[in-house]
Design a protein around this motif. Structure first.
Motif, mmCIF file in Angstrom:
data_model
loop_
_atom_site.group_PDB
_atom_site.id
_atom_site.type_symbol
_atom_site.label_atom_id
_atom_site.label_comp_id
_atom_site.label_asym_id
_atom_site.label_seq_id
_atom_site.Cartn_x
_atom_site.Cartn_y
_atom_site.Cartn_z
ATOM 1 N N MET A 88 0.837 -1.196 0.000
ATOM 2 C CA MET A 88 0.000 0.000 0.000
ATOM 3 C C MET A 88 0.877 1.253 0.000
ATOM 4 N N SER A 89 1.904 1.254 0.829
ATOM 5 C CA SER A 89 2.827 2.386 0.896
ATOM 6 C C SER A 89 3.515 2.614 -0.450
ATOM 7 N N ARG A 90 3.960 1.534 -1.082
ATOM 8 C CA ARG A 90 4.604 1.659 -2.401
ATOM 9 C C ARG A 90 3.618 2.178 -3.446
ATOM 10 N N ALA A 91 2.371 1.711 -3.386
ATOM 11 C CA ALA A 91 1.359 2.161 -4.356
ATOM 12 C C ALA A 91 1.081 3.652 -4.192
ATOM 13 N N ILE A 92 0.899 4.095 -2.955
ATOM 14 C CA ILE A 92 0.630 5.512 -2.702
ATOM 15 C C ILE A 92 1.806 6.359 -3.189
ATOM 16 N N ASN A 93 3.012 5.927 -2.905
ATOM 17 C CA ASN A 93 4.207 6.658 -3.348
ATOM 18 C C ASN A 93 4.268 6.718 -4.876
ATOM 19 N N ARG A 94 4.033 5.595 -5.505
ATOM 20 C CA ARG A 94 4.118 5.522 -6.968
ATOM 21 C C ARG A 94 3.051 6.396 -7.628
ATOM 22 N N ILE A 95 1.812 6.263 -7.194
ATOM 23 C CA ILE A 95 0.720 7.013 -7.812
ATOM 24 C C ILE A 95 0.860 8.502 -7.524
ATOM 25 N N SER A 96 1.254 8.858 -6.306
ATOM 26 C CA SER A 96 1.477 10.275 -5.967
ATOM 27 C C SER A 96 2.541 10.886 -6.867
ATOM 28 N N ASN A 97 3.640 10.173 -7.050
ATOM 29 C CA ASN A 97 4.716 10.673 -7.911
ATOM 30 C C ASN A 97 4.268 10.819 -9.352
ATOM 31 N N LEU A 98 3.521 9.850 -9.849
ATOM 32 C CA LEU A 98 3.020 9.935 -11.229
ATOM 33 C C LEU A 98 2.107 11.139 -11.412
ATOM 34 N N ILE A 99 1.204 11.331 -10.473
ATOM 35 C CA ILE A 99 0.267 12.454 -10.578
ATOM 36 C C ILE A 99 1.009 13.781 -10.484
ATOM 37 N N SER A 100 1.886 13.918 -9.494
ATOM 38 C CA SER A 100 2.566 15.204 -9.315
ATOM 39 C C SER A 100 3.558 15.497 -10.435
ATOM 40 N N THR A 101 4.180 14.475 -10.970
ATOM 41 C CA THR A 101 5.180 14.681 -12.016
ATOM 42 C C THR A 101 4.557 14.913 -13.394
ATOM 43 N N HIS A 102 3.511 14.150 -13.708
ATOM 44 C CA HIS A 102 2.991 14.168 -15.083
ATOM 45 C C HIS A 102 1.634 14.841 -15.267
ATOM 46 N N LEU A 103 0.826 14.912 -14.228
ATOM 47 C CA LEU A 103 -0.536 15.414 -14.420
ATOM 48 C C LEU A 103 -0.839 16.723 -13.704
ATOM 49 N N LEU A 104 -0.031 17.086 -12.754
ATOM 50 C CA LEU A 104 -0.316 18.250 -11.926
ATOM 51 C C LEU A 104 -0.555 19.506 -12.758
ATOM 52 N N ALA A 105 0.355 19.813 -13.644
ATOM 53 C CA ALA A 105 0.252 21.047 -14.431
ATOM 54 C C ALA A 105 -0.941 21.039 -15.379
ATOM 55 N N SER A 106 -1.383 19.864 -15.805
ATOM 56 C CA SER A 106 -2.501 19.777 -16.739
ATOM 57 C C SER A 106 -3.857 19.949 -16.066
ATOM 58 N N TYR A 107 -3.960 19.553 -14.804
ATOM 59 C CA TYR A 107 -5.268 19.512 -14.155
ATOM 60 C C TYR A 107 -5.445 20.498 -13.012
ATOM 61 N N ILE A 108 -4.373 20.974 -12.435
ATOM 62 C CA ILE A 108 -4.508 21.891 -11.309
ATOM 63 C C ILE A 108 -3.966 23.245 -11.722
ATOM 64 N N LYS A 109 -4.839 24.213 -11.681
ATOM 65 C CA LYS A 109 -4.472 25.582 -12.043
ATOM 66 C C LYS A 109 -4.662 26.464 -10.817
ATOM 67 N N PHE A 110 -3.616 27.146 -10.441
ATOM 68 C CA PHE A 110 -3.699 28.075 -9.338
ATOM 69 C C PHE A 110 -4.045 29.451 -9.888
ATOM 70 N N PRO A 111 -4.913 30.168 -9.199
ATOM 71 C CA PRO A 111 -5.280 31.497 -9.712
ATOM 72 C C PRO A 111 -4.089 32.445 -9.669
ATOM 73 N N THR A 112 -4.038 33.274 -10.676
ATOM 74 C CA THR A 112 -2.970 34.271 -10.725
ATOM 75 C C THR A 112 -3.633 35.637 -10.621
ATOM 76 N N SER A 113 -3.708 36.131 -9.442
ATOM 77 C CA SER A 113 -4.287 37.460 -9.247
ATOM 78 C C SER A 113 -3.310 38.308 -8.455
ATOM 79 N N GLU A 114 -3.337 39.558 -8.760
ATOM 80 C CA GLU A 114 -2.457 40.470 -8.056
ATOM 81 C C GLU A 114 -3.084 40.822 -6.715
ATOM 82 N N ILE A 115 -2.267 40.896 -5.721
ATOM 83 C CA ILE A 115 -2.739 41.243 -4.397
ATOM 84 C C ILE A 115 -2.616 42.752 -4.230
ATOM 85 N N GLU A 116 -3.698 43.373 -3.858
ATOM 86 C CA GLU A 116 -3.701 44.806 -3.674
ATOM 87 C C GLU A 116 -3.102 45.126 -2.300
ATOM 88 N N ILE A 117 -2.119 45.981 -2.296
ATOM 89 C CA ILE A 117 -1.480 46.377 -1.051
ATOM 90 C C ILE A 117 -2.175 47.626 -0.550
#
Length: 119
Positions: A88-117
């Motif tokens: 189970m530990s190996r599976a979680i490590n493997r799948i987490s690495n695959l998602i973060s390495t290959h899919l993160l940029a395609s599916y998770i978008k962080f908002p880019t907004s300017e913060i007003e000071i």
């Protein structure tokens, strides 16, 4: 006398669960989960050992862990998945690495907004 079990029997098919239970367990619907499995499967080589946990079960087990944050041992025993804590530990490590390495940029978008000071 030694028993020689060199394969893992897959006695469950999570896709046969009712839609509500599936969504509650995995936090993704069946179509999204199937797409995730297929997309991740294209990034890995097929295992050469017969006693390896099937890739799709690694994804399902990881999704349950991500959605519940429960202990790895309990999750491995859930749904008759039959995965030991080390596997189970190996599976979680493997799948987490695959998602973060290959899919993160395609599916998770962080908002880019300017913060007003303010002064």
């Amino acid at each position: 006398m030694r028993l020689q079990f060199r394969y893992i029997r897959d006695t469950s098919n999570p896709f046969e669960l009712p839609d509500e239970k599936f969504l509650k367990l995995f936090r993704l619907n069946k179509e999204a989960t199937f797409s995730l499995i297929e997309e991740l499967r294209g990034l890995v080589e097929e295992p050469t050992r017969k006693d390896t946990v099937p890739f799709y079960l690694q994804v399902f087990a990881s999704l349950i862990f991500f959605s519940s944050g429960s202990y790895q041992t309990n999750i491995g025993e859930d749904l008759n998945i039959g995965i030991s804590q080390p596997a189970m530990s190996r599976a979680i490590n493997r799948i987490s690495n695959l998602i973060s390495t290959h899919l993160l940029a395609s599916y998770i978008k962080f908002p880019t907004s300017e913060i007003e000071i303010r002064k």
